[in-house]
Design an enzyme around this catalytic site. Sequence first.
Site, PDB file in Angstrom:
ATOM      1  N   ARG A 175     -33.853  44.538  42.468  1.00 15.41           N
ATOM      2  CA  ARG A 175     -33.955  43.084  42.560  1.00 15.41           C
ATOM      3  C   ARG A 175     -35.416  42.710  42.732  1.00 15.41           C
ATOM      4  O   ARG A 175     -36.143  43.347  43.498  1.00 15.41           O
ATOM      5  CB  ARG A 175     -33.163  42.559  43.773  1.00 15.41           C
ATOM      6  CG  ARG A 175     -31.653  42.552  43.577  1.00 15.41           C
ATOM      7  CD  ARG A 175     -31.213  41.514  42.544  1.00 15.41           C
ATOM      8  NE  ARG A 175     -29.774  41.497  42.353  1.00 15.41           N
ATOM      9  CZ  ARG A 175     -29.112  42.192  41.425  1.00 15.41           C
ATOM     10  NH1 ARG A 175     -29.774  42.974  40.574  1.00 15.41           N
ATOM     11  NH2 ARG A 175     -27.805  42.104  41.325  1.00 15.41           N
ATOM     12  N   HIS A 203     -34.290  42.129  32.609  1.00 16.20           N
ATOM     13  CA  HIS A 203     -33.111  42.480  33.424  1.00 16.20           C
ATOM     14  C   HIS A 203     -31.994  43.049  32.529  1.00 16.20           C
ATOM     15  O   HIS A 203     -30.903  42.480  32.445  1.00 16.20           O
ATOM     16  CB  HIS A 203     -32.596  41.269  34.223  1.00 16.20           C
ATOM     17  CG  HIS A 203     -31.712  41.661  35.360  1.00 16.20           C
ATOM     18  ND1 HIS A 203     -31.640  40.952  36.544  1.00 16.20           N
ATOM     19  CD2 HIS A 203     -30.851  42.689  35.503  1.00 16.20           C
ATOM     20  CE1 HIS A 203     -30.774  41.532  37.353  1.00 16.20           C
ATOM     21  NE2 HIS A 203     -30.265  42.590  36.735  1.00 16.20           N
ATOM     22  N   GLU A 252     -35.947  34.807  37.991  1.00 15.03           N
ATOM     23  CA  GLU A 252     -35.499  35.122  36.627  1.00 15.03           C
ATOM     24  C   GLU A 252     -34.873  33.870  36.005  1.00 15.03           C
ATOM     25  O   GLU A 252     -34.140  33.151  36.692  1.00 15.03           O
ATOM     26  CB  GLU A 252     -34.477  36.261  36.665  1.00 15.03           C
ATOM     27  CG  GLU A 252     -35.117  37.555  37.145  1.00 15.03           C
ATOM     28  CD  GLU A 252     -34.130  38.726  37.207  1.00 15.03           C
ATOM     29  OE1 GLU A 252     -32.994  38.584  36.750  1.00 15.03           O
ATOM     30  OE2 GLU A 252     -34.531  39.776  37.723  1.00 15.03           O
ATOM     31  N   ARG A 287     -32.595  53.032  55.169  1.00 11.13           N
ATOM     32  CA  ARG A 287     -32.543  52.731  56.604  1.00 11.13           C
ATOM     33  C   ARG A 287     -32.222  54.004  57.402  1.00 11.13           C
ATOM     34  O   ARG A 287     -32.728  54.226  58.478  1.00 11.13           O
ATOM     35  CB  ARG A 287     -31.491  51.660  56.892  1.00 11.13           C
ATOM     36  CG  ARG A 287     -32.149  50.318  57.107  1.00 11.13           C
ATOM     37  CD  ARG A 287     -31.166  49.249  57.385  1.00 11.13           C
ATOM     38  NE  ARG A 287     -30.132  49.178  56.348  1.00 11.13           N
ATOM     39  CZ  ARG A 287     -29.105  48.364  56.383  1.00 11.13           C
ATOM     40  NH1 ARG A 287     -28.922  47.569  57.406  1.00 11.13           N
ATOM     41  NH2 ARG A 287     -28.219  48.336  55.405  1.00 11.13           N
ATOM     42  N   ASP A 302     -37.943  45.571  35.517  1.00 16.44           N
ATOM     43  CA  ASP A 302     -36.794  45.000  34.806  1.00 16.44           C
ATOM     44  C   ASP A 302     -36.288  43.748  35.528  1.00 16.44           C
ATOM     45  O   ASP A 302     -35.449  43.041  34.996  1.00 16.44           O
ATOM     46  CB  ASP A 302     -35.671  46.048  34.721  1.00 16.44           C
ATOM     47  CG  ASP A 302     -34.507  45.596  33.843  1.00 16.44           C
ATOM     48  OD1 ASP A 302     -34.778  45.131  32.709  1.00 16.44           O
ATOM     49  OD2 ASP A 302     -33.347  45.680  34.283  1.00 16.44           O
ATOM     50  N   GLY A 316     -29.003  55.377  47.026  1.00 15.39           N
ATOM     51  CA  GLY A 316     -27.558  55.173  46.854  1.00 15.39           C
ATOM     52  C   GLY A 316     -27.128  55.861  45.572  1.00 15.39           C
ATOM     53  O   GLY A 316     -27.742  56.835  45.132  1.00 15.39           O
ATOM     54  N   ARG A 317     -26.067  55.309  44.964  1.00 13.31           N
ATOM     55  CA  ARG A 317     -25.553  55.937  43.736  1.00 13.31           C
ATOM     56  C   ARG A 317     -26.574  55.918  42.606  1.00 13.31           C
ATOM     57  O   ARG A 317     -26.761  56.918  41.906  1.00 13.31           O
ATOM     58  CB  ARG A 317     -24.292  55.205  43.270  1.00 13.31           C
ATOM     59  CG  ARG A 317     -23.088  55.527  44.116  1.00 13.31           C
ATOM     60  CD  ARG A 317     -21.860  54.922  43.499  1.00 13.31           C
ATOM     61  NE  ARG A 317     -21.522  53.710  44.199  1.00 13.31           N
ATOM     62  CZ  ARG A 317     -20.264  53.318  44.438  1.00 13.31           C
ATOM     63  NH1 ARG A 317     -19.251  54.029  44.015  1.00 13.31           N
ATOM     64  NH2 ARG A 317     -20.031  52.209  45.092  1.00 13.31           N
ATOM     65  N   ILE A 318     -27.262  54.777  42.432  1.00 15.31           N
ATOM     66  CA  ILE A 318     -28.233  54.687  41.333  1.00 15.31           C
ATOM     67  C   ILE A 318     -29.467  55.540  41.662  1.00 15.31           C
ATOM     68  O   ILE A 318     -29.959  56.293  40.811  1.00 15.31           O
ATOM     69  CB  ILE A 318     -28.618  53.220  41.048  1.00 15.31           C
ATOM     70  CG1 ILE A 318     -27.379  52.440  40.578  1.00 15.31           C
ATOM     71  CG2 ILE A 318     -29.736  53.127  40.008  1.00 15.31           C
ATOM     72  CD1 ILE A 318     -27.571  50.940  40.431  1.00 15.31           C
TER      73      ILE A 318
HETATM   74  C1  8YV Z   1     -26.232  42.781  35.518  1.00 14.64           C
HETATM   75  C2  8YV Z   1     -27.062  43.564  37.817  1.00 14.64           C
HETATM   76  O1  8YV Z   1     -26.861  42.870  34.290  1.00 14.64           O
HETATM   77  O2  8YV Z   1     -25.139  44.785  38.343  1.00 14.64           O
HETATM   78  C3  8YV Z   1     -26.037  44.076  38.755  1.00 14.64           C
HETATM   79  O3  8YV Z   1     -26.123  43.751  39.951  1.00 14.64           O
HETATM   80  O4  8YV Z   1     -28.026  43.006  38.220  1.00 14.64           O
HETATM   81  C4  8YV Z   1     -26.922  43.797  36.357  1.00 14.64           C
HETATM   82  O5  8YV Z   1     -26.239  44.969  36.116  1.00 14.64           O
HETATM   83  C5  8YV Z   1     -26.243  41.382  35.858  1.00 14.64           C
HETATM   84  O6  8YV Z   1     -26.077  41.136  37.184  1.00 14.64           O
HETATM   85  C6  8YV Z   1     -25.168  40.630  35.112  1.00 14.64           C
HETATM   86  O7  8YV Z   1     -25.212  39.338  35.520  1.00 14.64           O
END
Ligand code: 8YV
Length: 314
Positions: free
Chosen positions: A222, A269, A251, A165, A246, A143-145
């Site tokens: 995740r 994270h 968590e 997918r 990360d 995706g974008r990331i």
């Molecule tokens: C955040 C993230 O730090 O964007 C997300 O989905 O997991 C992280 O960028 C986090 O969710 C902030 O609560």
Amino acid sequence: MPLPELARELAERYDVTVLTEQPDATAFLAQHGDAFEYVVTSAGVGLSADVVRALPRLRCVSSFGVGFDSLDKAALVAQGVRVGYTPGVLDACVADMAMGLLIDAARRISAGDRFVRAGQWSQGRFAATTRVSGKRMGILGMGRIGSQVAQRAHGFGMQIGYHNRHAVPDSPHTYHASLHSLAQWCDFLVITAAGGGATRHLVDADVLKALGPQGILVNVARGSVVDEQALVQALQDGTIAGAGLDVFEDEPHPLPALLAQDNVVLTPHMASGTHETRRAMADLVLHNLSQCIETGTLVEEVPWSAQAAATTNA
Ligand code: 8YV
């Protein structure tokens, strides 16, 4: 609230109640739930079905984060609530972090730091590490990331393959129809896929075996995407060489067995956690909220929320 500045700005502009500050949130919602039309939350805090159902007049949610696996889709869609989030603005920092974790796990920067601090340098050389440049990178979730990770890996002279997918139209990178085949092909497997039921434990013992004894796993997506017990086993018995993580299944409580491994780099994270990106995320949270209050629409809407709204309005 993830960013104190955001909490302050919200309190300056709106009549805000912070649910987590209530001594008994359930009792508070039962008594006052019908007073609230808007909710600000984060991907980390999420929004449960119980809270959504306790807010019968809820119109919009503005969430701080790109992930929406912690927001209860069924309850939100059932109540016709529109859900905004913060995609796009964090891609660069998350991709930077993926490369940082990869370089650290391969070149053992944190381990070298521990070695120097422990005074071990004067007693002998640090063992040779693994080259990063020119290797094969596999990306789970283009995706974008994922695309930004690929750009950076390209700068390191890497070949890039990915699994999704479906193949991404016009992508210059090699599509692998199975994750197993991608893991077998690559040296480094980087996870940038969304969380949630559809991706739960996609990276299991078989995939780790395919990644192999020289392979390194990086996860900035995740924790749920990886079977963490299988990962611990793979790190302990040399099924893979190392990992940079990360995110974790539970968590902020990574498995103690992970903490005991020297071939894994662990961060809390923090991939999107730069001043610049957190500010941009907060601005988008505020923008989503103000637009929703004024027009009932969002600047950036979670895909299933946009689909539900389109169906309702059709
Ligand atoms: C955040 C993230 O730090 O964007 C997300 O989905 O997991 C992280 O960028 C986090 O969710 C902030 O609560």
